[in-house]
Design an enzyme around this catalytic site. Structure first.
Site, PDB file in Angstrom:
ATOM      1  N   ARG A 118       0.809  -1.238   0.000  1.00 55.27           N
ATOM      2  CA  ARG A 118       0.000   0.000   0.000  1.00 55.27           C
ATOM      3  C   ARG A 118       0.838   1.283   0.000  1.00 55.27           C
ATOM      4  NH1 ARG A 118      -2.958  -3.205   3.531  1.00 55.27           N
ATOM      5  NH2 ARG A 118      -4.761  -4.106   2.479  1.00 55.27           N
ATOM      6  N   LYS A 140       3.876  11.425 -10.922  1.00 59.37           N
ATOM      7  CA  LYS A 140       2.987  10.624 -11.774  1.00 59.37           C
ATOM      8  C   LYS A 140       3.683   9.317 -12.093  1.00 59.37           C
ATOM      9  CE  LYS A 140       0.127  13.633 -14.653  1.00 59.37           C
ATOM     10  NZ  LYS A 140      -0.143  13.975 -16.056  1.00 59.37           N
ATOM     11  N   GLU A 182      11.520  18.540 -23.822  1.00 55.03           N
ATOM     12  CA  GLU A 182      10.799  18.883 -22.583  1.00 55.03           C
ATOM     13  C   GLU A 182      11.357  20.173 -21.969  1.00 55.03           C
ATOM     14  OE1 GLU A 182       8.095  17.424 -22.004  1.00 55.03           O
ATOM     15  OE2 GLU A 182       8.247  15.353 -22.719  1.00 55.03           O
ATOM     16  N   LYS A 224       8.614  22.691 -13.242  1.00 54.58           N
ATOM     17  CA  LYS A 224       7.725  21.535 -13.066  1.00 54.58           C
ATOM     18  C   LYS A 224       7.312  21.402 -11.602  1.00 54.58           C
ATOM     19  CE  LYS A 224       6.292  17.074 -14.246  1.00 54.58           C
ATOM     20  NZ  LYS A 224       6.504  15.833 -14.946  1.00 54.58           N
ATOM     21  N   GLU A 234      -3.618  17.488 -11.499  1.00 51.79           N
ATOM     22  CA  GLU A 234      -3.954  17.963 -12.839  1.00 51.79           C
ATOM     23  C   GLU A 234      -5.420  18.353 -12.981  1.00 51.79           C
ATOM     24  OE1 GLU A 234      -1.849  15.980 -15.998  1.00 51.79           O
ATOM     25  OE2 GLU A 234      -3.331  16.627 -17.448  1.00 51.79           O
ATOM     26  N   ARG A 238      -1.566  22.082 -14.092  1.00 53.49           N
ATOM     27  CA  ARG A 238      -0.638  21.020 -14.484  1.00 53.49           C
ATOM     28  C   ARG A 238      -0.816  20.638 -15.957  1.00 53.49           C
ATOM     29  NH1 ARG A 238       1.611  15.875 -10.976  1.00 53.49           N
ATOM     30  NH2 ARG A 238       2.982  15.131 -12.603  1.00 53.49           N
ATOM     31  N   ASN A 242       1.250  19.642 -20.768  1.00 52.49           N
ATOM     32  CA  ASN A 242       0.890  18.839 -21.939  1.00 52.49           C
ATOM     33  C   ASN A 242       1.064  19.582 -23.254  1.00 52.49           C
ATOM     34  OD1 ASN A 242       0.143  16.608 -20.419  1.00 52.49           O
ATOM     35  ND2 ASN A 242      -1.896  17.452 -20.046  1.00 52.49           N
ATOM     36  N   HIS A 245       1.863  17.763 -26.363  1.00 47.70           N
ATOM     37  CA  HIS A 245       1.742  16.337 -26.089  1.00 47.70           C
ATOM     38  C   HIS A 245       0.466  15.705 -26.626  1.00 47.70           C
ATOM     39  CE1 HIS A 245       5.249  17.112 -23.721  1.00 47.70           C
ATOM     40  NE2 HIS A 245       5.347  15.851 -23.366  1.00 47.70           N
ATOM     41  N   HIS A 249       1.212  12.437 -28.583  1.00 48.24           N
ATOM     42  CA  HIS A 249       0.668  11.118 -28.238  1.00 48.24           C
ATOM     43  C   HIS A 249      -0.081  10.505 -29.421  1.00 48.24           C
ATOM     44  CE1 HIS A 249       0.875  12.203 -23.703  1.00 48.24           C
ATOM     45  NE2 HIS A 249       1.988  11.667 -24.140  1.00 48.24           N
ATOM     46  N   HIS A 261      10.327   9.687 -28.221  1.00 53.88           N
ATOM     47  CA  HIS A 261       9.352  10.614 -27.655  1.00 53.88           C
ATOM     48  C   HIS A 261       9.714  12.070 -27.991  1.00 53.88           C
ATOM     49  CE1 HIS A 261       6.158  11.727 -24.927  1.00 53.88           C
ATOM     50  NE2 HIS A 261       6.968  12.390 -24.118  1.00 53.88           N
TER      51      HIS A 261
HETATM   52  N1  LIG Z   1       5.809  10.535 -15.053  1.00 55.75           N
HETATM   53  C1  LIG Z   1       5.878  11.619 -15.798  1.00 55.75           C
HETATM   54  O1  LIG Z   1       5.473  12.696 -15.395  1.00 55.75           O
HETATM   55  C2  LIG Z   1       6.493  11.533 -17.172  1.00 55.75           C
HETATM   56  C3  LIG Z   1       6.771  12.698 -17.891  1.00 55.75           C
HETATM   57  C4  LIG Z   1       7.376  12.601 -19.137  1.00 55.75           C
HETATM   58  C5  LIG Z   1       7.691  11.353 -19.650  1.00 55.75           C
HETATM   59  N2  LIG Z   1       7.402  10.232 -18.936  1.00 55.75           N
HETATM   60  C6  LIG Z   1       7.732   8.895 -19.455  1.00 55.75           C
HETATM   61  O2  LIG Z   1       9.142   8.790 -19.613  1.00 55.75           O
HETATM   62  C7  LIG Z   1       9.415   7.807 -20.618  1.00 55.75           C
HETATM   63  C8  LIG Z   1      10.502   8.346 -21.524  1.00 55.75           C
HETATM   64  O3  LIG Z   1      11.666   8.557 -20.754  1.00 55.75           O
HETATM   65  P1  LIG Z   1      13.132   8.346 -21.356  1.00 55.75           P
HETATM   66  O4  LIG Z   1      13.251   9.075 -22.633  1.00 55.75           O
HETATM   67  O5  LIG Z   1      14.078   8.613 -20.266  1.00 55.75           O
HETATM   68  O6  LIG Z   1      13.082   6.805 -21.776  1.00 55.75           O
HETATM   69  P2  LIG Z   1      13.848   5.502 -21.239  1.00 55.75           P
HETATM   70  O7  LIG Z   1      13.680   5.337 -19.794  1.00 55.75           O
HETATM   71  O8  LIG Z   1      13.436   4.389 -22.119  1.00 55.75           O
HETATM   72  O9  LIG Z   1      15.377   5.839 -21.534  1.00 55.75           O
HETATM   73  C9  LIG Z   1      15.812   5.968 -22.864  1.00 55.75           C
HETATM   74  C10 LIG Z   1      16.985   5.026 -23.150  1.00 55.75           C
HETATM   75  O10 LIG Z   1      18.155   5.602 -22.578  1.00 55.75           O
HETATM   76  C11 LIG Z   1      18.826   4.653 -21.775  1.00 55.75           C
HETATM   77  N3  LIG Z   1      19.511   5.422 -20.730  1.00 55.75           N
HETATM   78  C12 LIG Z   1      18.918   6.173 -19.752  1.00 55.75           C
HETATM   79  N4  LIG Z   1      19.858   6.814 -19.039  1.00 55.75           N
HETATM   80  C13 LIG Z   1      21.068   6.453 -19.564  1.00 55.75           C
HETATM   81  C14 LIG Z   1      22.416   6.822 -19.270  1.00 55.75           C
HETATM   82  N5  LIG Z   1      22.719   7.701 -18.315  1.00 55.75           N
HETATM   83  N6  LIG Z   1      23.386   6.241 -19.999  1.00 55.75           N
HETATM   84  C15 LIG Z   1      23.083   5.372 -21.023  1.00 55.75           C
HETATM   85  N7  LIG Z   1      21.834   5.013 -21.359  1.00 55.75           N
HETATM   86  C16 LIG Z   1      20.839   5.563 -20.633  1.00 55.75           C
HETATM   87  C17 LIG Z   1      17.766   3.699 -21.315  1.00 55.75           C
HETATM   88  O11 LIG Z   1      18.293   2.446 -20.997  1.00 55.75           O
HETATM   89  C18 LIG Z   1      16.841   3.641 -22.537  1.00 55.75           C
HETATM   90  O12 LIG Z   1      17.328   2.698 -23.440  1.00 55.75           O
HETATM   91  C19 LIG Z   1       8.108   7.549 -21.335  1.00 55.75           C
HETATM   92  O13 LIG Z   1       7.613   6.288 -20.946  1.00 55.75           O
HETATM   93  C20 LIG Z   1       7.190   8.643 -20.829  1.00 55.75           C
HETATM   94  O14 LIG Z   1       5.829   8.248 -20.792  1.00 55.75           O
HETATM   95  C21 LIG Z   1       6.827  10.294 -17.714  1.00 55.75           C
END
Ligand SMILES: NC(=O)c1ccc[n+]([C@@H]2O[C@H](COP(=O)([O-])OP(=O)(O)OC[C@H]3O[C@@H](n4cnc5c(N)ncnc54)[C@H](O)[C@@H]3O)[C@@H](O)[C@H]2O)c1
Length: 366
Positions: A118, A140, A182, A224, A234, A238, A242, A245, A249, A261
């Site tokens: 929990r 989130k 971003e 942020k 949101e 918040r 987006n 986005h 999306h 992305h």
């Molecule tokens: N929770 C939120 O508010 C929020 C906001 C924006 C995006 N997101 C989510 O974030 C995700 C995208 O994040 P991302 O672009 O970091 O993707 P990711 O976590 O897949 O990382 C991208 C790639 O980079 C590699 N990587 C990460 N750090 C590294 C480092 N220091 N050295 C070498 N390789 C490294 C990872 O292994 C992966 O292959 C999406 O799923 C998206 O929905 C969430």
């Protein structure tokens, strides 16, 4: 030190040496009795294992778990497997999780922490630029299902967020560049001076000069954190996060989430900036400035989509943000300024016009 969200303490430490501070903070404050460091198959050996080692050396009880790298692992199945592993480790309510990785690890581990017994503390250690500037902040959490991205998740503020830009050195170029989308979004929705600083600093940022990156990253994190603090769930402000986005999306959905992305957000901002010209009176010059900065950042401002305009529009109408059958977009008044009502219901014809100005449609031929 910032405190996003209603929790009395979500500490954000940013700067070189942040990971050493994490070890010190966990030893001193002991929010959990034992820790499980969870990372992905790429980041684990590079940054997860060394951090786990430092925590052990400091006398903490630490286990490590891993998930496959990439968006494909952001699933219920991955969460379930990690839960089984926590059971196998005999983890109880006294466990804390440390998420070391990009946005995928942060989202999955945050979700896991919010439902394990929990809810247990989670520490976010973002290692991609996108996660540092955005994903790790705000609480989130989510996983994807075949029907859509981030459809299942929770709000769970981390105990702390520790951002050390030194870990970016190992990030592949295209993943690094994704983070600029971003950062630029943060500037457009909240801070015209940051936008100017990004324009002036972009060449140094592309060279990964930490002295230039760190203060600009700190401003994005503050934006942020400030927005989330005012509107954690949101209900209003918040939604500004987006910007770009809704279209991003939809592009990702039509492309089966196989692309990156960052480019999707970049193209999404170009489309939504055109919508903002019509709905908010955003000066066309601001769309030009946005596109010039995106190009300097190495991001696209035009796209060719393997699909039709109808498919894109249909995907936009399936978005979580659709209310009463209408697509809502967060549209700025000008660079650095969002209106108080943040989102506006967009007419399908306007969506079509704005999308056609930016995107070429190339439906696959049989
Ligand atoms: N929770 C939120 O508010 C929020 C906001 C924006 C995006 N997101 C989510 O974030 C995700 C995208 O994040 P991302 O672009 O970091 O993707 P990711 O976590 O897949 O990382 C991208 C790639 O980079 C590699 N990587 C990460 N750090 C590294 C480092 N220091 N050295 C070498 N390789 C490294 C990872 O292994 C992966 O292959 C999406 O799923 C998206 O929905 C969430």
């Amino acid at each position: 030190v910032f405190r996003p969200g209603p929790r009395p303490r979500c500490r954000i430490r940013l700067g070189r040496g942040a990971l050493a501070r994490l070890v010190g903070d966990l030893v001193q404050e002991r929010p959990a009795h034992r820790w499980v460091v969870i990372s992905d198959s790429t980041v684990g050996p590079l940054h997860g294992a060394p951090l786990a080692g430092s925590l052990r050396e400091a006398g903490l009880a630490v286990d490590t778990l891993s998930l496959p790298a990439g968006e494909g692992a952001k699933t219920r199945a991955t969460k379930e497997r990690l839960e089984d592993e926590l059971v196998r480790l005999g983890a109880g309510r006294d466990v804390g999780l440390v998420a070391v990785g990009g946005g995928v690890v942060g989202d999955v581990v945050g979700f896991l922490a919010s439902t394990w017994q929990r809810g247990v503390p989670v520490v976010q250690v973002p290692t991609s630029l996108l996660a540092m500037a955005d994903a790790a902040i705000g609480g989130k959490t989510a996983v994807n299902v075949p029907g859509g991205k981030n459809l299942i998740g929770t709000f769970h503020q981390p105990w702390g967020i520790y951002i050390d830009p030194a870990v970016l050195e190992s990030l592949p170029e295209s993943t690094y560049v994704d983070g600029f989308a971003e950062m630029i979004k943060a500037a457009v929705i909240a801070d015209s001076r940051l936008f100017g600083a990004l324009v002036r600093g972009m060449a140094a940022l592309r060279r990964r000069e930490v002295e230039v990156l760190e203060p600009l990253l700190a401003r994005c994190v503050r934006i942020k954190a400030r927005i989330v603090k005012r509107d954690e769930r949101e209900s209003g402000m918040r939604a500004a996060l987006n910007f770009g986005h809704t279209i991003a999306h939809a592009l990702e959905a039509v492309g089966d989430y196989s692309g990156r992305h960052g480019p999707a957000v970049a193209v999404g901002m170009c489309v939504e900036s055109r919508l903002a010209q019509g709905y908010r009176g955003l000066p066309p010059r601001d769309t030009e400035r946005l596109e010039t900065l995106l190009v300097a950042a190495g991001l696209p401002v035009r796209a060719t989509l393997a699909g039709t305009l109808d498919e894109l529009v249909a995907a936009a109408y399936r978005d979580k943000k659709v209310r009463e059958g209408r697509v809502h977009c967060a549209l700025p008044l000008r660079i650095g300024r969002m209106p108080p009502d943040v989102t506006v219901a967009v007419e399908p014809d306007d969506l079509r016009r704005a999308a056609t100005a930016v995107i070429d449609f190339a439906p696959p031929t049989l």
